[in-house]
Design an enzyme around this catalytic site. Structure first.
Site, short mmCIF file in Angstrom:
data_model
loop_
_atom_site.label_atom_id
_atom_site.label_comp_id
_atom_site.label_asym_id
_atom_site.label_seq_id
_atom_site.Cartn_x
_atom_site.Cartn_y
_atom_site.Cartn_z
N ASP A 112 46.09 -8.20 -6.69
CA ASP A 112 45.26 -9.19 -7.36
C ASP A 112 46.07 -10.48 -7.51
O ASP A 112 46.64 -10.95 -6.52
CB ASP A 112 44.75 -8.62 -8.69
CG ASP A 112 43.80 -9.57 -9.43
OD1 ASP A 112 42.63 -9.64 -9.04
OD2 ASP A 112 44.25 -10.24 -10.38
N HIS A 309 38.29 -2.98 -6.02
CA HIS A 309 39.38 -3.94 -6.21
C HIS A 309 40.65 -3.31 -6.75
O HIS A 309 41.75 -3.79 -6.45
CB HIS A 309 38.90 -5.03 -7.16
CG HIS A 309 39.88 -6.15 -7.32
ND1 HIS A 309 40.18 -7.03 -6.31
CD2 HIS A 309 40.66 -6.52 -8.38
CE1 HIS A 309 41.08 -7.91 -6.73
NE2 HIS A 309 41.39 -7.62 -7.98
#
Length: 341
Positions: A112, A309
């Site tokens: 991320d 994610h």
């Protein structure tokens, strides 16, 4: 260097908490294993704890795995000034951690926001970071249009989440009254097993609305137990959300600060791992397509089906195998008792 006692229940056997001094303050980290240093950099809204399943695997493969709390998170320093969270400061923190641990070089791996922090650490300090692994967010070289100008054009009448995060205090007012509930919804919104593919985009905000208005309700990803959610919630309840959000508030400052590196590729041996069900892969698809130019020494690239994610938590065993196989292929590992053939 001082020891941080930490919470024993969050650690695997052989892992230790530490606080180390860096030029910008102090960084809290958790380390496990011996051998070549592998620095693990988390994203938003997480902590060193997002690497809890990688620390023992990397250590068992013959490496010294070190997961940091990025500045603004957990037990690491939290400067008050928004501008203290620019990319140059994060790169300096990573360099400081390597040196504080008595090493000269390291492999850096990020997820991320940790992915661009890792990438720019490698770009700016190739003498320190000799290989780079990126999870979920592909590398994009510095340059191009001003970031906030780009984000303002996303979604038409709706507001892109990074634009929503720009005003100090606005997102905090949504998150901090119910940190645990907000985190649970945010994690579920872009997790492979709980993401609503056909529903409203969870990374957009309606006019006058909140980001959490589009989160799944009373849904928990399979990778996240109550106890694990409690760890994350307690960290942010203690630290607040502003330090984490301030990373987003520096995107234009980074654009200016990194102008000297405009368009430059990452030349170190590299790795990319993404999730096919991660919305990031949709809006950053062109960055993946550009890897032959932007990451010419890419050793391996993987996109995991049905994965969202939170890749190293959703698919820990697969990611562990990918990471350790890649680490063993890096140049020079044969000198550390690892067969790189």
């Amino acid at each position: 260097m001082p020891q941080y006692p930490g919470t024993p229940s969050t650690l695997s056997p052989g892992a230790t908490h530490r606080l180390v001094d860096v030029p910008g303050g102090r960084i809290h980290l958790v380390e496990q294993g011996t051998g070549p240093l592998v620095l693990l950099v988390h994203g938003f809204p997480e902590s060193w704890y997002s690497w809890r399943r990688q620390l023992p695997a990397i250590a068992a493969a013959g490496f010294r795995a070190v997961a940091v709390d990025v500045r603004g998170y957990g037990r690491s320093s939290k400067p008050r000034e928004v501008e203290a969270y620019g990319m140059l400061a994060h790169v300096a923190d990573n360099v400081g951690v390597v040196h504080a641990l008595g090493a000269q070089t390291a492999t850096v791996v990020g997820h991320d926001w940790g992915s661009p922090i890792a990438a720019h650490s490698a770009l700016l300090r190739p003498d320190v970071f000799t290989a780079v692994g990126l999870l979920s967010v592909p590398y994009t070289p510095p340059g191009g249009p001003r970031p906030t100008d780009v984000y303002s054009r996303f979604g038409g009448d709706e507001e892109f989440y990074i634009s929503y995060f720009q005003e100090y205090g606005r997102a905090e007012a949504e998150m901090e009254p119910d940190v645990r509930g907000w985190l649970a919804g945010f994690y579920a919104a872009v997790s492979g097993d709980t993401r609503s593919v056909d529903g409203p985009k969870p990374y957009m905000v309606s006019a006058g609305g909140r980001l959490r208005d589009r989160f799944p309700v009373d849904v928990r990803p399979g990778w996240l137990s109550d106890e694990e959610l409690d760890v994350y919630a307690s960290e942010f309840e203690w630290a607040g959300m502003s330090g984490a959000l301030n990373r987003y508030r520096n995107v234009d400052r980074d654009w200016a600060d990194l102008a000297a590196w405009r368009g430059l590729p990452l030349t170190q041996p590299s790795l990319f791992v993404g999730g096919a069900a991660d919305p990031t892969m949709d809006w950053m698809a062109k960055a993946v397509d550009a890897f032959p130019t932007t990451m010419p020494n890419l050793i391996a690239s993987h996109v995991l089906p049905d994965c969202g994610h939170w890749i190293q938590q959703e698919r820990a065993e697969e990611v562990n195998a990918i990471l350790t196989d890649w680490l063993k292929l890096l140049p020079g590992q044969e000198w550390h008792g690892i067969d790189a053939s």
